[in-house]
Motif scaffolding. Structure first.
Motif, PDB file in Angstrom:
ATOM      1  N   VAL A   1       0.839  -1.202   0.000  1.00 54.20           N
ATOM      2  CA  VAL A   1       0.000   0.000   0.000  1.00 54.20           C
ATOM      3  C   VAL A   1       0.873   1.250   0.000  1.00 54.20           C
ATOM      4  CG1 VAL A   1      -1.675   1.349   1.321  1.00 54.20           C
ATOM      5  CG2 VAL A   1      -1.987  -1.117   1.083  1.00 54.20           C
ATOM      6  N   LEU A   2       1.905   1.264   0.813  1.00 52.07           N
ATOM      7  CA  LEU A   2       2.765   2.446   0.917  1.00 52.07           C
ATOM      8  C   LEU A   2       3.528   2.714  -0.367  1.00 52.07           C
ATOM      9  CD1 LEU A   2       4.063   1.944   4.554  1.00 52.07           C
ATOM     10  CD2 LEU A   2       2.547   3.762   3.747  1.00 52.07           C
ATOM     11  N   LEU A   3       3.776   1.683  -1.163  1.00 52.77           N
ATOM     12  CA  LEU A   3       4.454   1.876  -2.444  1.00 52.77           C
ATOM     13  C   LEU A   3       3.593   2.659  -3.433  1.00 52.77           C
ATOM     14  CD1 LEU A   3       6.167  -1.591  -2.994  1.00 52.77           C
ATOM     15  CD2 LEU A   3       7.301   0.581  -2.493  1.00 52.77           C
ATOM     16  N   THR A   4       2.298   2.768  -3.171  1.00 54.44           N
ATOM     17  CA  THR A   4       1.407   3.526  -4.055  1.00 54.44           C
ATOM     18  C   THR A   4       1.297   4.985  -3.625  1.00 54.44           C
ATOM     19  OG1 THR A   4      -0.663   3.119  -2.817  1.00 54.44           O
ATOM     20  CG2 THR A   4       0.061   1.412  -4.359  1.00 54.44           C
TER      21      THR A   4
ATOM     22  N   ARG B   1     -10.691  -4.124   1.779  1.00 59.08           N
ATOM     23  CA  ARG B   1     -10.332  -2.783   1.289  1.00 59.08           C
ATOM     24  C   ARG B   1      -8.814  -2.634   1.244  1.00 59.08           C
ATOM     25  NH1 ARG B   1     -12.314   1.732   4.837  1.00 59.08           N
ATOM     26  NH2 ARG B   1     -11.198   2.951   3.251  1.00 59.08           N
ATOM     27  N   PHE B   2      -8.150  -3.122   2.285  1.00 59.00           N
ATOM     28  CA  PHE B   2      -6.705  -2.967   2.386  1.00 59.00           C
ATOM     29  C   PHE B   2      -5.998  -3.754   1.285  1.00 59.00           C
ATOM     30  CE2 PHE B   2      -2.580  -2.968   4.589  1.00 59.00           C
ATOM     31  CZ  PHE B   2      -2.562  -1.655   5.030  1.00 59.00           C
ATOM     32  N   VAL B   3      -6.438  -4.989   1.059  1.00 60.32           N
ATOM     33  CA  VAL B   3      -5.831  -5.818   0.014  1.00 60.32           C
ATOM     34  C   VAL B   3      -6.066  -5.202  -1.359  1.00 60.32           C
ATOM     35  CG1 VAL B   3      -5.951  -8.061  -1.126  1.00 60.32           C
ATOM     36  CG2 VAL B   3      -5.920  -7.938   1.369  1.00 60.32           C
ATOM     37  N   ALA B   4      -7.242  -4.633  -1.588  1.00 62.01           N
ATOM     38  CA  ALA B   4      -7.530  -4.001  -2.869  1.00 62.01           C
ATOM     39  C   ALA B   4      -6.582  -2.833  -3.123  1.00 62.01           C
ATOM     40  CB  ALA B   4      -8.981  -3.515  -2.906  1.00 62.01           C
ATOM     41  N   GLU B   5      -6.286  -2.051  -2.085  1.00 65.30           N
ATOM     42  CA  GLU B   5      -5.334  -0.946  -2.242  1.00 65.30           C
ATOM     43  C   GLU B   5      -3.926  -1.486  -2.481  1.00 65.30           C
ATOM     44  OE1 GLU B   5      -6.070   2.052  -2.622  1.00 65.30           O
ATOM     45  OE2 GLU B   5      -8.076   2.288  -1.770  1.00 65.30           O
ATOM     46  N   ALA B   6      -3.573  -2.576  -1.812  1.00 66.69           N
ATOM     47  CA  ALA B   6      -2.246  -3.160  -1.972  1.00 66.69           C
ATOM     48  C   ALA B   6      -2.028  -3.680  -3.388  1.00 66.69           C
ATOM     49  CB  ALA B   6      -2.044  -4.295  -0.965  1.00 66.69           C
ATOM     50  N   GLU B   7      -3.083  -4.190  -4.008  1.00 62.21           N
ATOM     51  CA  GLU B   7      -2.954  -4.749  -5.347  1.00 62.21           C
ATOM     52  C   GLU B   7      -2.629  -3.682  -6.387  1.00 62.21           C
ATOM     53  OE1 GLU B   7      -6.592  -6.862  -5.887  1.00 62.21           O
ATOM     54  OE2 GLU B   7      -5.822  -8.696  -4.934  1.00 62.21           O
ATOM     55  N   ALA B   8      -2.849  -2.413  -6.053  1.00 53.73           N
ATOM     56  CA  ALA B   8      -2.522  -1.333  -6.987  1.00 53.73           C
ATOM     57  C   ALA B   8      -1.022  -1.223  -7.207  1.00 53.73           C
ATOM     58  CB  ALA B   8      -3.073  -0.004  -6.472  1.00 53.73           C
ATOM     59  N   ALA B   9      -0.228  -1.806  -6.305  1.00 54.16           N
ATOM     60  CA  ALA B   9       1.231  -1.748  -6.441  1.00 54.16           C
ATOM     61  C   ALA B   9       1.772  -2.857  -7.329  1.00 54.16           C
ATOM     62  CB  ALA B   9       1.884  -1.847  -5.056  1.00 54.16           C
ATOM     63  N   LEU B  10       0.934  -3.806  -7.710  1.00 50.08           N
ATOM     64  CA  LEU B  10       1.393  -4.948  -8.487  1.00 50.08           C
ATOM     65  C   LEU B  10       1.351  -4.656  -9.982  1.00 50.08           C
ATOM     66  CD1 LEU B  10      -0.440  -7.813  -6.566  1.00 50.08           C
ATOM     67  CD2 LEU B  10       1.889  -6.952  -6.226  1.00 50.08           C
TER      68      LEU B  10
END
Length: 222
Positions: A27-30, A177-186
């Motif tokens: 998440v922080l990478l986004t 919600r958290f996992v969905a935001e994390a997937e934006a970094a992939l």
């Protein structure tokens, strides 16, 4: 007999600390937080969640501002002032605050900084500072650091040990919600992404076929 973990009626899932760290880092990478500060900021978020400060929800709330900009602490001589919460979430500079507090305490014995000490991200810092032999005292607007008489804390505290042993209770809706935001970094799953790692494009036998640049793949001379 191993004691059973406490029951949390509002939590649907129990997430390991390893998974918390992985997803928080993604998440922080986004965000606009500098890449070199991501790991330290991740530990602050996970530490906040571990100590009951709702770090995951706090990070989600701060995402729009964290993605828009990143402000550095303002330094004037020996004085350091951190951005006000209405300008930038405290999480954006919490890692800087921790580093400065630990360094100043060990250099001068004690130090005080103007910072939003009532913010959840700042309230997550004392256990992390304690690992480095520093005690933090917080007020609404200041953070005071001093060296701990008994030196650095060895090993996890009680809250951290409980989380490492049993995992963290997290509401399913929050975790989705958290996992969905994390997937934006992939990287999106495409035919090209499945054939390369980093800047190198590989063939079926593992041979390097091309170097992937910003525009089009560049063929490697044979």
């Amino acid at each position: 007999m191993t004691p059973a973990p406490a029951h949390h009626a509002t939590a649907d899932l129990r997430v390991s600390v390893r998974e918390l760290r992985l997803m928080t880092g993604r998440v922080l990478l986004t965000t606009a937080i500098p890449f070199g500060s991501v790991a330290a900021t991740r530990d602050i978020v996970v530490g906040a969640e571990t100590h009951g400060l709702a770090g995951l929800a706090g990070l989600l709330d701060a995402l729009p501002a964290l993605r828009a900009r990143h402000l550095r602490p303002e330094t004037r001589g020996a004085a350091v002032r951190f951005p006000a919460p209405d300008t930038q979430p405290a999480l954006a500079t919490a890692a800087d605050l921790l580093d400065l507090a630990v360094a100043a305490a060990h250099t001068d014995g004690s130090a005080s900084f103007t910072a939003p000490g009532d913010d959840w991200a700042v309230r997550a810092l004392p256990p992390l500072a304690r690992r480095h032999g520093v005690e933090l005292a917080l007020t609404d607007s200041t953070v005071t650091a001093r060296t701990a008489l008994d030196g650095p804390r060895n090993g996890p505290d009680a809250a951290e040990l409980r989380a490492l042993t049993y995992g963290m209770p997290v509401a399913a809706a929050l975790w989705r919600r958290f996992v969905a935001e994390a997937e934006a970094a992939l990287t999106p799953d495409t035919a090209l992404s499945r054939t390369h790692a980093g800047d190198s494009l590989f063939g079926p036998g593992g041979e390097i076929l091309a170097e992937v640049g910003e525009d089009e793949p560049m063929e490697v001379a044979s």
